[in-house]
Design a protein around this motif. Sequence first.
Motif, PDB file in Angstrom:
ATOM      1  N   ILE A 184       0.876  -1.168   0.000  1.00 45.14           N
ATOM      2  CA  ILE A 184       0.000   0.000   0.000  1.00 45.14           C
ATOM      3  C   ILE A 184       0.912   1.217   0.000  1.00 45.14           C
ATOM      4  N   ALA A 185       0.899   1.978  -1.088  1.00 47.51           N
ATOM      5  CA  ALA A 185       1.802   3.133  -1.226  1.00 47.51           C
ATOM      6  C   ALA A 185       1.153   4.161  -2.153  1.00 47.51           C
ATOM      7  N   LEU A 186      -0.007   4.652  -1.754  1.00 46.61           N
ATOM      8  CA  LEU A 186      -0.760   5.545  -2.644  1.00 46.61           C
ATOM      9  C   LEU A 186      -0.140   6.935  -2.697  1.00 46.61           C
ATOM     10  N   PRO A 187       0.081   7.452  -3.905  1.00 41.52           N
ATOM     11  CA  PRO A 187       0.548   8.835  -4.014  1.00 41.52           C
ATOM     12  C   PRO A 187      -0.582   9.819  -3.704  1.00 41.52           C
ATOM     13  N   LEU A 188      -0.214  11.002  -3.240  1.00 38.79           N
ATOM     14  CA  LEU A 188      -1.202  12.071  -3.069  1.00 38.79           C
ATOM     15  C   LEU A 188      -1.707  12.505  -4.445  1.00 38.79           C
ATOM     16  N   LYS A 189      -2.901  13.084  -4.464  1.00 43.83           N
ATOM     17  CA  LYS A 189      -3.496  13.518  -5.737  1.00 43.83           C
ATOM     18  C   LYS A 189      -2.958  14.908  -6.092  1.00 43.83           C
ATOM     19  N   LEU A 190      -1.666  14.966  -6.362  1.00 41.78           N
ATOM     20  CA  LEU A 190      -0.985  16.222  -6.684  1.00 41.78           C
ATOM     21  C   LEU A 190      -1.061  16.407  -8.189  1.00 41.78           C
ATOM     22  N   VAL A 191      -2.018  17.211  -8.631  1.00 38.59           N
ATOM     23  CA  VAL A 191      -2.322  17.302 -10.061  1.00 38.59           C
ATOM     24  C   VAL A 191      -1.167  17.976 -10.811  1.00 38.59           C
ATOM     25  N   GLY A 192      -0.645  17.248 -11.798  1.00 30.12           N
ATOM     26  CA  GLY A 192       0.423  17.775 -12.635  1.00 30.12           C
ATOM     27  C   GLY A 192       1.810  17.692 -12.023  1.00 30.12           C
ATOM     28  N   PHE A 193       1.920  17.191 -10.789  1.00 35.75           N
ATOM     29  CA  PHE A 193       3.252  17.114 -10.161  1.00 35.75           C
ATOM     30  C   PHE A 193       4.040  15.928 -10.717  1.00 35.75           C
ATOM     31  N   ASP A 194       5.371  16.044 -10.616  1.00 41.19           N
ATOM     32  CA  ASP A 194       6.281  15.029 -11.163  1.00 41.19           C
ATOM     33  C   ASP A 194       6.566  13.892 -10.184  1.00 41.19           C
ATOM     34  N   ALA A 195       5.999  13.939  -8.990  1.00 37.10           N
ATOM     35  CA  ALA A 195       6.169  12.851  -8.007  1.00 37.10           C
ATOM     36  C   ALA A 195       5.260  13.133  -6.828  1.00 37.10           C
ATOM     37  N   SER A 196       5.185  12.171  -5.924  1.00 41.80           N
ATOM     38  CA  SER A 196       4.504  12.392  -4.645  1.00 41.80           C
ATOM     39  C   SER A 196       5.150  11.533  -3.579  1.00 41.80           C
ATOM     40  N   PRO A 197       5.345  12.101  -2.381  1.00 38.77           N
ATOM     41  CA  PRO A 197       5.722  11.238  -1.262  1.00 38.77           C
ATOM     42  C   PRO A 197       4.607  10.254  -0.971  1.00 38.77           C
ATOM     43  N   VAL A 198       4.964   9.078  -0.473  1.00 35.91           N
ATOM     44  CA  VAL A 198       3.961   8.072  -0.121  1.00 35.91           C
ATOM     45  C   VAL A 198       4.288   7.522   1.262  1.00 35.91           C
ATOM     46  N   ARG A 199       3.267   7.058   1.973  1.00 31.79           N
ATOM     47  CA  ARG A 199       3.493   6.231   3.150  1.00 31.79           C
ATOM     48  C   ARG A 199       3.437   4.800   2.652  1.00 31.79           C
ATOM     49  N   ALA A 200       4.595   4.198   2.482  1.00 32.50           N
ATOM     50  CA  ALA A 200       4.655   2.867   1.889  1.00 32.50           C
ATOM     51  C   ALA A 200       4.683   1.810   2.984  1.00 32.50           C
ATOM     52  N   ILE A 201       3.776   0.864   2.892  1.00 29.82           N
ATOM     53  CA  ILE A 201       3.793  -0.265   3.828  1.00 29.82           C
ATOM     54  C   ILE A 201       3.641  -1.572   3.065  1.00 29.82           C
ATOM     55  N   LEU A 202       4.138  -2.622   3.700  1.00 26.99           N
ATOM     56  CA  LEU A 202       3.922  -3.988   3.208  1.00 26.99           C
ATOM     57  C   LEU A 202       3.168  -4.727   4.297  1.00 26.99           C
ATOM     58  N   ARG A 203       2.069  -5.341   3.913  1.00 24.26           N
ATOM     59  CA  ARG A 203       1.273  -6.086   4.874  1.00 24.26           C
ATOM     60  C   ARG A 203       1.393  -7.563   4.548  1.00 24.26           C
ATOM     61  N   THR A 204       1.630  -8.377   5.577  1.00 24.99           N
ATOM     62  CA  THR A 204       1.739  -9.811   5.312  1.00 24.99           C
ATOM     63  C   THR A 204       0.369 -10.326   4.881  1.00 24.99           C
ATOM     64  N   LEU A 205       0.395 -11.224   3.921  1.00 25.01           N
ATOM     65  CA  LEU A 205      -0.849 -11.782   3.402  1.00 25.01           C
ATOM     66  C   LEU A 205      -1.315 -12.900   4.332  1.00 25.01           C
ATOM     67  N   PRO A 206      -2.624 -13.060   4.488  1.00 25.83           N
ATOM     68  CA  PRO A 206      -3.096 -14.168   5.307  1.00 25.83           C
ATOM     69  C   PRO A 206      -2.682 -15.511   4.692  1.00 25.83           C
ATOM     70  N   VAL A 207      -2.323 -16.439   5.571  1.00 23.56           N
ATOM     71  CA  VAL A 207      -1.962 -17.776   5.091  1.00 23.56           C
ATOM     72  C   VAL A 207      -3.246 -18.488   4.687  1.00 23.56           C
ATOM     73  N   PRO A 208      -3.318 -19.036   3.458  1.00 25.84           N
ATOM     74  CA  PRO A 208      -4.553 -19.697   3.025  1.00 25.84           C
ATOM     75  C   PRO A 208      -4.944 -20.820   3.994  1.00 25.84           C
ATOM     76  N   GLY A 209      -6.204 -20.859   4.369  1.00 26.15           N
ATOM     77  CA  GLY A 209      -6.691 -21.926   5.235  1.00 26.15           C
ATOM     78  C   GLY A 209      -6.541 -21.617   6.714  1.00 26.15           C
ATOM     79  N   ASP A 210      -5.835 -20.513   7.055  1.00 28.40           N
ATOM     80  CA  ASP A 210      -5.648 -20.170   8.470  1.00 28.40           C
ATOM     81  C   ASP A 210      -6.742 -19.170   8.876  1.00 28.40           C
ATOM     82  N   HIS A 211      -7.710 -19.627   9.678  1.00 28.64           N
ATOM     83  CA  HIS A 211      -8.813 -18.744  10.076  1.00 28.64           C
ATOM     84  C   HIS A 211      -8.681 -18.294  11.517  1.00 28.64           C
ATOM     85  N   SER A 212      -7.479 -18.453  12.097  1.00 27.08           N
ATOM     86  CA  SER A 212      -7.327 -18.094  13.522  1.00 27.08           C
ATOM     87  C   SER A 212      -7.293 -16.576  13.682  1.00 27.08           C
TER      88      SER A 212
END
Length: 212
Positions: A184-212
């Motif tokens: 998850i690293a969404l850029p800000l809606k900076l119209v016409g800008f050449d970049a945007s800072p992001v709050r970048a995170i990585l979230r671990t994916l749930p293990v298939p079959g693990d409902h705990s």
Amino acid sequence: MIYDITPPITDALEVWPGDTPPSREVLLDMKRGANPTLSTLHATVHLGAHADGPSHYGKDAPGIDGRALDDYLGPCQVVRVSVGPRELITPAHVPAEIRAERVLFRTGTFPDPNHFRQDFAALAPELVGHLRARGVRLVGIDTPSVDLFDAEELPAHHACLRHDMAILEGVVLDGVPEGVYELIALPLKLVGFDASPVRAILRTLPVPGDHS
Ligand SMILES: [Zn+2]
């Protein structure tokens, strides 16, 4: 579990030489009797973890607001590559199987966001097409640029323009094991800008079959 892969934005953060470092101008301060506290941020848009907009490296290309948000949101593979200073990551460094539409490379060649060093590793331009052919839509790196510091022609950026590849730079991948996460690293809606800072995170994916 969440890995925060964003460097802290403080006045100690060292930006690209000549670019605008972050600073906070306090307009009103509750500690000095004002109500409320209010401040202004001055900084380059290429600040810490950031997404490049195509207009950064393409004359008539769209700004960061023109990119699809899906590029910055979804399954993402972290790949550790063993490269030295000023070395290029080539297709030979990449595992045979790419398991996500987003790939982040951990080079370890830019270890401290508060100390700008110029000898960081970067992407070989042919790697961009190689990844695109495997369905990758975003490439990211733990250095300030997908190109080498002194690469004036910006060949990797231009390869990203040709292949419509989204770019994430300046992420911190220390302590993040290889694997597939949700980015998850969404850029800000900076119209016409050449970049945007992001709050970048990585979230671990749930293990298939693990409902705990
Ligand atoms: Zn860039």
